[in-house]
Enzyme design. Sequence first.
Site, PDB file in Angstrom:
ATOM      1  N   CYS A 120      -6.251  -6.157  -3.017  1.00 38.75           N
ATOM      2  CA  CYS A 120      -5.657  -5.593  -4.232  1.00 38.75           C
ATOM      3  C   CYS A 120      -4.203  -6.002  -4.458  1.00 38.75           C
ATOM      4  O   CYS A 120      -3.710  -5.942  -5.581  1.00 38.75           O
ATOM      5  CB  CYS A 120      -5.761  -4.064  -4.196  1.00 38.75           C
ATOM      6  SG  CYS A 120      -7.453  -3.494  -3.939  1.00 38.75           S
ATOM      7  N   HIS A 266      -2.390  -2.066 -10.653  1.00 40.34           N
ATOM      8  CA  HIS A 266      -3.723  -2.282 -10.101  1.00 40.34           C
ATOM      9  C   HIS A 266      -4.648  -1.163 -10.568  1.00 40.34           C
ATOM     10  O   HIS A 266      -4.297   0.019 -10.501  1.00 40.34           O
ATOM     11  CB  HIS A 266      -3.654  -2.310  -8.572  1.00 40.34           C
ATOM     12  CG  HIS A 266      -4.990  -2.173  -7.916  1.00 40.34           C
ATOM     13  ND1 HIS A 266      -6.061  -2.966  -8.255  1.00 40.34           N
ATOM     14  CD2 HIS A 266      -5.443  -1.310  -6.960  1.00 40.34           C
ATOM     15  CE1 HIS A 266      -7.111  -2.608  -7.532  1.00 40.34           C
ATOM     16  NE2 HIS A 266      -6.762  -1.605  -6.748  1.00 40.34           N
ATOM     17  N   ASN A 296     -12.996  -1.344 -10.623  1.00 42.80           N
ATOM     18  CA  ASN A 296     -11.904  -1.789  -9.749  1.00 42.80           C
ATOM     19  C   ASN A 296     -12.237  -3.200  -9.272  1.00 42.80           C
ATOM     20  O   ASN A 296     -13.126  -3.386  -8.448  1.00 42.80           O
ATOM     21  CB  ASN A 296     -11.772  -0.822  -8.570  1.00 42.80           C
ATOM     22  CG  ASN A 296     -10.677  -1.212  -7.583  1.00 42.80           C
ATOM     23  OD1 ASN A 296     -10.245  -2.361  -7.545  1.00 42.80           O
ATOM     24  ND2 ASN A 296     -10.247  -0.266  -6.773  1.00 42.80           N
TER      25      ASN A 296
END
Length: 363
Positions: A120, A266, A296
């Site tokens: 991430c 993010h 995600n």
Amino acid sequence: MPNFKFDNIKITGITTAVPHQRIKVESFNEVFGEDAVQKFTSTTGIREFRKTSSEQTASDLGYVAAEELLLKKDVDKSEIGALIFISQSPDYRRPATACVLQSRLGLTQNCAAFDVNLGCSGFIYGLQTLSSMMQCSDIKKAIIIISETATKLTNPKDKATAMIFGDAGSAILLEKTQDAPSIYGNLKTDGTRYRSIILPAGGFRDMKPSDEVFMCSDGNERSLYNIFMDGTAVFSFAISDVPETIKEFLQYNNSTIDDYDSFILHQANSFIIRQISRRLKMPKEKVPISIDRYGNTGGISIPLTICDYYGKKHGGTVKTLMCGFGIGLSWGVASISIDIDNVFPIIETDDYFAEGVIKPGTL
């Protein structure tokens, strides 16, 4: 923390590719129950995500994004001096997938190509790595390809992960140019929390463990080949360490929230994004959301959100504050100015590299 500043380097193109297949979270009603799925959506904001076919890999998404980028920008491929592939979903254990992509894209041998194994935080780390290479070399143009197919790594009965991840790939073109506003950033790591998000099997620590499914401490069924995520630990990290680091970044660079046109965070989940925004007093209208439609997507969520938000707009330059955080645990912040005309709409693809499938007798 490692702070960085780069002059005369500019992002001159961003593209993103996703699979056609849309998975609605309501399709999990029979697995987890309608109430649980509705609670999941209200907390995470996720209503659907994209999922690759069994044949399509992260590099396939990244390849399509990069080809589109080079075409849109009319780049002479012989000018690309470096390619970084950022992913935790490589094609093979060896060789580096970046080498495969260098060949598929038709780049010359005068192109450095290597993989970076990050999740991430990968976009921020990749930006720092590639900008550093360019600043201390004669490389004029270079590409970051960042892609993931985390949907292949979840247990369909795992309430913590089965509905959250989405597949995507992005390509980012960097160029040396005298008129580029400075890029600022910082990076952090806390490896003491490496177990917070982990997929234990398949590495050289434990190459071929049993694929037996067992009940984990959080009440979810998984095998060692599935992603484990400690939701409580990750949430605590995201709403404490992350905003504190952004505050430190702003203080170090003598800037404020008011100095930015947008905040690209993010896309972990919408509740975390709201908590970070609230703590830092970021105006809601300046914090784009893409997780509701794409899930995600790990490190790709930053360039994906940029393409989703700016891809169909034209004219003008925006100053953005970006923050990636997650698995590792690893996180980073960057301040970048982007010409909206260099951001392209999200594209869909189901293409895959059939020649890349290695079977017995083909070597």
